[in-house]
Write a protein that holds these residues in place. Sequence first.
Motif, PDB file in Angstrom:
ATOM      1  N   MET A  59       0.833  -1.178   0.000  1.00  0.00           N
ATOM      2  CA  MET A  59       0.000   0.000   0.000  1.00  0.00           C
ATOM      3  C   MET A  59       0.885   1.252   0.000  1.00  0.00           C
ATOM      4  N   LYS A  60       0.502   2.226  -0.800  1.00  0.00           N
ATOM      5  CA  LYS A  60       1.278   3.457  -0.907  1.00  0.00           C
ATOM      6  C   LYS A  60       1.113   4.305   0.350  1.00  0.00           C
ATOM      7  N   HIS A  61       2.210   4.841   0.824  1.00  0.00           N
ATOM      8  CA  HIS A  61       2.158   5.761   1.961  1.00  0.00           C
ATOM      9  C   HIS A  61       1.912   7.162   1.419  1.00  0.00           C
ATOM     10  N   PRO A  62       1.057   7.950   2.067  1.00  0.00           N
ATOM     11  CA  PRO A  62       0.744   9.294   1.564  1.00  0.00           C
ATOM     12  C   PRO A  62       1.959  10.190   1.387  1.00  0.00           C
ATOM     13  N   VAL A  63       2.952  10.039   2.242  1.00  0.00           N
ATOM     14  CA  VAL A  63       4.155  10.860   2.118  1.00  0.00           C
ATOM     15  C   VAL A  63       4.924  10.483   0.854  1.00  0.00           C
ATOM     16  N   ASP A  64       5.009   9.192   0.563  1.00  0.00           N
ATOM     17  CA  ASP A  64       5.701   8.746  -0.652  1.00  0.00           C
ATOM     18  C   ASP A  64       4.986   9.263  -1.896  1.00  0.00           C
ATOM     19  N   VAL A  65       3.669   9.276  -1.866  1.00  0.00           N
ATOM     20  CA  VAL A  65       2.891   9.793  -2.995  1.00  0.00           C
ATOM     21  C   VAL A  65       3.149  11.283  -3.158  1.00  0.00           C
ATOM     22  N   HIS A  66       3.154  12.022  -2.047  1.00  0.00           N
ATOM     23  CA  HIS A  66       3.400  13.469  -2.093  1.00  0.00           C
ATOM     24  C   HIS A  66       4.790  13.772  -2.653  1.00  0.00           C
ATOM     25  N   VAL A  67       5.799  13.098  -2.142  1.00  0.00           N
ATOM     26  CA  VAL A  67       7.173  13.311  -2.616  1.00  0.00           C
ATOM     27  C   VAL A  67       7.271  12.970  -4.098  1.00  0.00           C
ATOM     28  N   GLY A  68       6.655  11.880  -4.503  1.00  0.00           N
ATOM     29  CA  GLY A  68       6.671  11.485  -5.911  1.00  0.00           C
ATOM     30  C   GLY A  68       6.034  12.532  -6.807  1.00  0.00           C
ATOM     31  N   LYS A  69       4.916  13.092  -6.366  1.00  0.00           N
ATOM     32  CA  LYS A  69       4.257  14.148  -7.147  1.00  0.00           C
ATOM     33  C   LYS A  69       5.137  15.379  -7.266  1.00  0.00           C
ATOM     34  N   ARG A  70       5.825  15.706  -6.176  1.00  0.00           N
ATOM     35  CA  ARG A  70       6.715  16.873  -6.199  1.00  0.00           C
ATOM     36  C   ARG A  70       7.895  16.628  -7.154  1.00  0.00           C
ATOM     37  N   ILE A  71       8.391  15.401  -7.190  1.00  0.00           N
ATOM     38  CA  ILE A  71       9.465  15.063  -8.138  1.00  0.00           C
ATOM     39  C   ILE A  71       8.961  15.246  -9.565  1.00  0.00           C
ATOM     40  N   ARG A  72       7.797  14.664  -9.854  1.00  0.00           N
ATOM     41  CA  ARG A  72       7.231  14.746 -11.200  1.00  0.00           C
ATOM     42  C   ARG A  72       6.978  16.190 -11.622  1.00  0.00           C
ATOM     43  N   HIS A  73       6.388  16.976 -10.745  1.00  0.00           N
ATOM     44  CA  HIS A  73       6.067  18.353 -11.106  1.00  0.00           C
ATOM     45  C   HIS A  73       7.323  19.199 -11.311  1.00  0.00           C
ATOM     46  N   ARG A  74       8.318  19.007 -10.479  1.00  0.00           N
ATOM     47  CA  ARG A  74       9.561  19.768 -10.654  1.00  0.00           C
ATOM     48  C   ARG A  74      10.272  19.341 -11.944  1.00  0.00           C
ATOM     49  N   ARG A  75      10.281  18.027 -12.200  1.00  0.00           N
ATOM     50  CA  ARG A  75      10.905  17.522 -13.424  1.00  0.00           C
ATOM     51  C   ARG A  75      10.212  18.116 -14.640  1.00  0.00           C
ATOM     52  N   TRP A  76       8.896  18.130 -14.592  1.00  0.00           N
ATOM     53  CA  TRP A  76       8.124  18.675 -15.705  1.00  0.00           C
ATOM     54  C   TRP A  76       8.370  20.172 -15.841  1.00  0.00           C
ATOM     55  N   LEU A  77       8.438  20.895 -14.723  1.00  0.00           N
ATOM     56  CA  LEU A  77       8.641  22.331 -14.738  1.00  0.00           C
ATOM     57  C   LEU A  77       9.965  22.700 -15.399  1.00  0.00           C
ATOM     58  N   VAL A  78      10.999  21.922 -15.155  1.00  0.00           N
ATOM     59  CA  VAL A  78      12.304  22.228 -15.752  1.00  0.00           C
ATOM     60  C   VAL A  78      12.456  21.614 -17.136  1.00  0.00           C
ATOM     61  N   GLY A  79      11.417  20.904 -17.594  1.00  0.00           N
ATOM     62  CA  GLY A  79      11.438  20.357 -18.947  1.00  0.00           C
ATOM     63  C   GLY A  79      12.329  19.144 -19.118  1.00  0.00           C
ATOM     64  N   MET A  80      12.400  18.327 -18.091  1.00  0.00           N
ATOM     65  CA  MET A  80      13.262  17.147 -18.122  1.00  0.00           C
ATOM     66  C   MET A  80      12.400  15.893 -18.247  1.00  0.00           C
ATOM     67  N   THR A  81      12.838  14.947 -19.034  1.00  0.00           N
ATOM     68  CA  THR A  81      12.121  13.679 -19.157  1.00  0.00           C
ATOM     69  C   THR A  81      12.532  12.751 -18.011  1.00  0.00           C
ATOM     70  N   GLN A  82      11.759  11.697 -17.831  1.00  0.00           N
ATOM     71  CA  GLN A  82      12.120  10.696 -16.829  1.00  0.00           C
ATOM     72  C   GLN A  82      13.470  10.079 -17.174  1.00  0.00           C
ATOM     73  N   GLN A  83      13.705   9.852 -18.444  1.00  0.00           N
ATOM     74  CA  GLN A  83      14.976   9.263 -18.885  1.00  0.00           C
ATOM     75  C   GLN A  83      16.151  10.189 -18.534  1.00  0.00           C
ATOM     76  N   GLN A  84      15.990  11.474 -18.784  1.00  0.00           N
ATOM     77  CA  GLN A  84      17.067  12.429 -18.493  1.00  0.00           C
ATOM     78  C   GLN A  84      17.357  12.485 -16.998  1.00  0.00           C
ATOM     79  N   LEU A  85      16.306  12.523 -16.185  1.00  0.00           N
ATOM     80  CA  LEU A  85      16.506  12.541 -14.732  1.00  0.00           C
ATOM     81  C   LEU A  85      17.178  11.251 -14.271  1.00  0.00           C
ATOM     82  N   ALA A  86      16.717  10.140 -14.797  1.00  0.00           N
ATOM     83  CA  ALA A  86      17.303   8.848 -14.422  1.00  0.00           C
ATOM     84  C   ALA A  86      18.788   8.813 -14.752  1.00  0.00           C
ATOM     85  N   GLU A  87      19.159   9.315 -15.918  1.00  0.00           N
ATOM     86  CA  GLU A  87      20.570   9.329 -16.308  1.00  0.00           C
ATOM     87  C   GLU A  87      21.389  10.204 -15.372  1.00  0.00           C
ATOM     88  N   LYS A  88      20.848  11.350 -14.977  1.00  0.00           N
ATOM     89  CA  LYS A  88      21.579  12.244 -14.062  1.00  0.00           C
ATOM     90  C   LYS A  88      21.775  11.607 -12.692  1.00  0.00           C
TER      91      LYS A  88
END
Length: 125
Positions: free
Chosen positions: A1-30
């Motif tokens: 079961m997902k913990h609410p904090v993990d979901v929140h942190v994950g959303k913040r990662i996704r939104h920041r990644r999207w805001l800076v225009g980075m793909t999941q692949q680019q972030l993963a490589e970094k």
Amino acid sequence: MKHPVDVHVGKRIRHRRWLVGMTQQQLAEKVGIKFQQIQKYETGMNRVSASRLWDIAAALSVPVSFFFEGLSDANNVAEADYQSDVPVDILKDKEALELVRSYYAIPETQRRRLFELARVLSDVA
């Protein structure tokens, strides 16, 4: 079961990644991992370790605390998204993110004029 904090942190990662225009692949490589792991972090399926969160924060140019902003209570993460008509967490609104990215792509002098126009229009509404 997902913990609410993990979901929140994950959303913040996704939104920041999207805001800076980075793909999941680019972030993963970094960060030195597979993009599938980024997907799991962003959905809250996998917890992000402290050291990995540190690396992600560096790759996205934010402090680690950024990922916990808006998290008032670990047991009450699902707080209201809106107070009146303004989102509590602007990063949850994809249209707002697109607007911010476009805004900062405009040269500074024109951006200031656009800002003033928006201020005038919002006072009229």
